[in-house]
Scaffold this active site. Sequence first.
Site, PDB file in Angstrom:
ATOM      1  N   TYR A  47       0.842  -1.205   0.000  1.00 53.43           N
ATOM      2  CA  TYR A  47       0.000   0.000   0.000  1.00 53.43           C
ATOM      3  C   TYR A  47       0.871   1.247   0.000  1.00 53.43           C
ATOM      4  O   TYR A  47       0.619   2.191  -0.744  1.00 53.43           O
ATOM      5  CB  TYR A  47      -0.917  -0.022   1.217  1.00 53.43           C
ATOM      6  CG  TYR A  47      -2.001  -1.053   1.097  1.00 53.43           C
ATOM      7  CD1 TYR A  47      -3.126  -0.792   0.346  1.00 53.43           C
ATOM      8  CD2 TYR A  47      -1.880  -2.295   1.705  1.00 53.43           C
ATOM      9  CE1 TYR A  47      -4.122  -1.727   0.222  1.00 53.43           C
ATOM     10  CE2 TYR A  47      -2.872  -3.241   1.591  1.00 53.43           C
ATOM     11  CZ  TYR A  47      -3.993  -2.957   0.852  1.00 53.43           C
ATOM     12  OH  TYR A  47      -4.965  -3.895   0.726  1.00 53.43           O
TER      13      TYR A  47
ATOM     14  N   ASN B  10     -12.807  -0.006  -5.755  1.00 50.84           N
ATOM     15  CA  ASN B  10     -12.562  -0.798  -6.969  1.00 50.84           C
ATOM     16  C   ASN B  10     -13.680  -0.749  -7.998  1.00 50.84           C
ATOM     17  O   ASN B  10     -14.528  -1.613  -8.031  1.00 50.84           O
ATOM     18  CB  ASN B  10     -12.282  -2.249  -6.559  1.00 50.84           C
ATOM     19  CG  ASN B  10     -11.575  -2.981  -7.696  1.00 50.84           C
ATOM     20  OD1 ASN B  10     -11.340  -2.426  -8.753  1.00 50.84           O
ATOM     21  ND2 ASN B  10     -11.233  -4.215  -7.458  1.00 50.84           N
TER      22      ASN B  10
ATOM     23  N   CYS C  39      -6.327  -5.825  -7.536  1.00 49.20           N
ATOM     24  CA  CYS C  39      -6.188  -5.371  -6.151  1.00 49.20           C
ATOM     25  C   CYS C  39      -5.578  -6.469  -5.300  1.00 49.20           C
ATOM     26  O   CYS C  39      -5.044  -6.202  -4.241  1.00 49.20           O
ATOM     27  CB  CYS C  39      -7.542  -4.939  -5.602  1.00 49.20           C
ATOM     28  SG  CYS C  39      -8.905  -5.968  -6.110  1.00 49.20           S
ATOM     29  N   HIS C  40      -5.631  -7.693  -5.775  1.00 52.16           N
ATOM     30  CA  HIS C  40      -5.049  -8.786  -4.988  1.00 52.16           C
ATOM     31  C   HIS C  40      -3.532  -8.726  -4.993  1.00 52.16           C
ATOM     32  O   HIS C  40      -2.876  -9.431  -4.263  1.00 52.16           O
ATOM     33  CB  HIS C  40      -5.569 -10.113  -5.512  1.00 52.16           C
ATOM     34  CG  HIS C  40      -5.291 -10.350  -6.953  1.00 52.16           C
ATOM     35  ND1 HIS C  40      -6.157  -9.945  -7.947  1.00 52.16           N
ATOM     36  CD2 HIS C  40      -4.234 -10.918  -7.558  1.00 52.16           C
ATOM     37  CE1 HIS C  40      -5.614 -10.297  -9.106  1.00 52.16           C
ATOM     38  NE2 HIS C  40      -4.457 -10.877  -8.909  1.00 52.16           N
TER      39      HIS C  40
ATOM     40  N   GLU D 130      -0.074 -16.669 -10.413  1.00 48.01           N
ATOM     41  CA  GLU D 130       0.638 -15.654 -11.193  1.00 48.01           C
ATOM     42  C   GLU D 130       2.140 -15.800 -11.043  1.00 48.01           C
ATOM     43  O   GLU D 130       2.907 -15.110 -11.703  1.00 48.01           O
ATOM     44  CB  GLU D 130       0.176 -14.272 -10.739  1.00 48.01           C
ATOM     45  CG  GLU D 130      -1.285 -14.053 -11.089  1.00 48.01           C
ATOM     46  CD  GLU D 130      -1.664 -12.608 -10.894  1.00 48.01           C
ATOM     47  OE1 GLU D 130      -0.916 -11.903 -10.227  1.00 48.01           O
ATOM     48  OE2 GLU D 130      -2.709 -12.208 -11.428  1.00 48.01           O
TER      49      GLU D 130
END
Length: 113
Positions: free
Chosen positions: A25, A48, A56-57, A85
């Site tokens: 953040y 969002n 956002c993850h 990912e």
Amino acid sequence: MGSSSFNERVYAVVRRIPRGMVATYGQVAALAGAPRNARMVGYALHANPEPGVIPCHRVVFRDGSLAPGFAFGGPDEQRVLLEDEGVVFVPPAAKPAGAPGWRVDLDHCQWRE
DNA sequence: CAATTGACTAACG
DNA sequence: GCGTTAGCCAATT
């Protein structure tokens, strides 16, 4: 577009996070132009407006964890997503006692410009 | 326009 | 080692 909201600036930064990496953040806040406004980043991501478009993850705490209870379906779901990912996770046993669960290995997967 | 809140972070007890 | 308080800064009401 041309919205003057700070959150749009945050979305732009978050959207730039490459797949397989994460950002904190505070880092997103800094890239968004507000080095002390990490709270605003979370607030913006909660707004969002484009789920699925804004990863956002990929935004995590300074400790490598996520917002407890606010993750889009559970922190476990987020872990699977990030692993998919290519993000490296650290099991609770491999880290200094204290964190509630799995954390992202910021040493290896924190996004760097 | 002023007060409150908030996906944070760091320091203190 | 863990819980609570304080500080930041902008959006929301």
